[in-house]
Design a protein around this motif. Sequence first.
Motif, mmCIF file in Angstrom:
data_model
loop_
_atom_site.group_PDB
_atom_site.id
_atom_site.type_symbol
_atom_site.label_atom_id
_atom_site.label_comp_id
_atom_site.label_asym_id
_atom_site.label_seq_id
_atom_site.Cartn_x
_atom_site.Cartn_y
_atom_site.Cartn_z
ATOM 1 N N CYS A 78 0.816 -1.387 0.001
ATOM 2 C CA CYS A 78 -0.115 0.025 -0.120
ATOM 3 C C CYS A 78 1.026 1.266 0.053
ATOM 4 O O CYS A 78 1.976 1.437 0.527
ATOM 5 N N TYR B 118 5.109 9.045 -4.480
ATOM 6 C CA TYR B 118 4.854 8.140 -3.396
ATOM 7 C C TYR B 118 5.636 8.873 -2.050
ATOM 8 O O TYR B 118 6.817 9.065 -1.997
ATOM 9 N N SER C 242 -1.648 5.552 -13.956
ATOM 10 C CA SER C 242 -1.573 4.924 -12.526
ATOM 11 C C SER C 242 -3.053 5.362 -11.904
ATOM 12 O O SER C 242 -3.640 6.281 -12.112
ATOM 13 N N SER C 243 -3.478 4.351 -10.883
ATOM 14 C CA SER C 243 -4.689 4.764 -10.558
ATOM 15 C C SER C 243 -4.387 5.911 -9.414
ATOM 16 O O SER C 243 -5.573 6.511 -9.338
ATOM 17 N N LEU C 244 -3.598 5.933 -8.639
ATOM 18 C CA LEU C 244 -3.086 7.029 -7.752
ATOM 19 C C LEU C 244 -3.106 8.428 -8.524
ATOM 20 O O LEU C 244 -3.847 9.275 -8.141
ATOM 21 N N TRP D 42 -13.209 6.162 -6.771
ATOM 22 C CA TRP D 42 -11.944 5.363 -6.685
ATOM 23 C C TRP D 42 -11.697 5.195 -8.240
ATOM 24 O O TRP D 42 -12.355 5.434 -8.952
ATOM 25 N N CYS E 253 -3.900 -2.085 -9.652
ATOM 26 C CA CYS E 253 -3.929 -1.195 -8.778
ATOM 27 C C CYS E 253 -5.170 -0.391 -8.159
ATOM 28 O O CYS E 253 -6.087 -0.031 -9.453
ATOM 29 N N SER F 205 -7.078 2.864 -6.068
ATOM 30 C CA SER F 205 -6.709 4.123 -5.304
ATOM 31 C C SER F 205 -7.891 4.903 -4.749
ATOM 32 O O SER F 205 -9.038 4.724 -5.567
ATOM 33 N N ALA G 144 -3.739 10.734 -2.009
ATOM 34 C CA ALA G 144 -4.404 9.503 -2.396
ATOM 35 C C ALA G 144 -3.581 8.281 -1.914
ATOM 36 O O ALA G 144 -2.471 8.357 -1.294
ATOM 37 N N SER H 128 -3.181 3.780 -2.253
ATOM 38 C CA SER H 128 -3.378 2.705 -3.049
ATOM 39 C C SER H 128 -2.998 1.269 -2.622
ATOM 40 O O SER H 128 -2.274 1.255 -1.470
#
Length: 266
Positions: free
Chosen positions: A115, A127, A152-154, A202, A215, A217, A230, A232
């Motif tokens: 995570c 990150y 990326s989902s984030l 989300w 992934c 997030s 966020a 993830s």
Amino acid sequence: MAKTMQNEDDPVGEPGSRPMVPALPKAFAILDLVAREAGIGFTAIQKTLGLPKSTVHQLISTLRDIGALQPTSDGGYLLGLKLCELGTIAADQRTIERIALPCLKALSMEVTMTCHLGVLEGDAPIYLAKVEAEQDIKINTWVGKRLSLYRSSLGKVLLAWQPETVRERLISQIEWVARTPKSLPDADALRQHLVGVRARGWATDDEEDMLNVRCVSAPVFDRQGNVVAAISAVGTVLQVSPEDFPELAKRICAVAAEISRNLVHG
């Protein structure tokens, strides 16, 4: 690839902004390049950044003197231990990581996935914190890693809730690179995708940035309702199927909401 830096006589900074010390952006460009290409040598640094050799020599010498760069035995450079020290202090000073970390640890243990906590820094997600899960197959991520805004989902979460003018500016700066056949192809596809992200609360990365990696997030809000971060959970296709997304997202959204509440009251 890093952008070519300005010449010594070029103005530095945006029109109307405060003047910068000319050497600072160049020094940070060297550090950023070494961070991405550990062991890179003098010639490669000079050619990549497009700076005069004398300038690169002076900057590297100064960065070595203050402990920001460390030479290798084969003539390359690594980031120095002084940056490790400063990075640790910087992490300790940031409230959001301190508040989010216990929640991330609990989430990682529950879902048995690695995570992350991330924020938007400039035009890219990064990150801030990572909790590694105990699993056979590990996905290579690290604190400080920069991500794609649209693969990326984030990144999608951090983009989706931006004010429209900010969101459109960020979208206009994206360089569209299809890392996999599932990568979103263009700005119109991303805009349509973000409508769905905001509607359900989300985002997913379904092998869009890397094959065999998925992934999910969810956003973290401040007291004004702005998305400030966020979180993830990332895993392999063996761990997460598309059918698992809603249930996994439900748990991630709950933890993101907990972090949001703690930010407001902390």
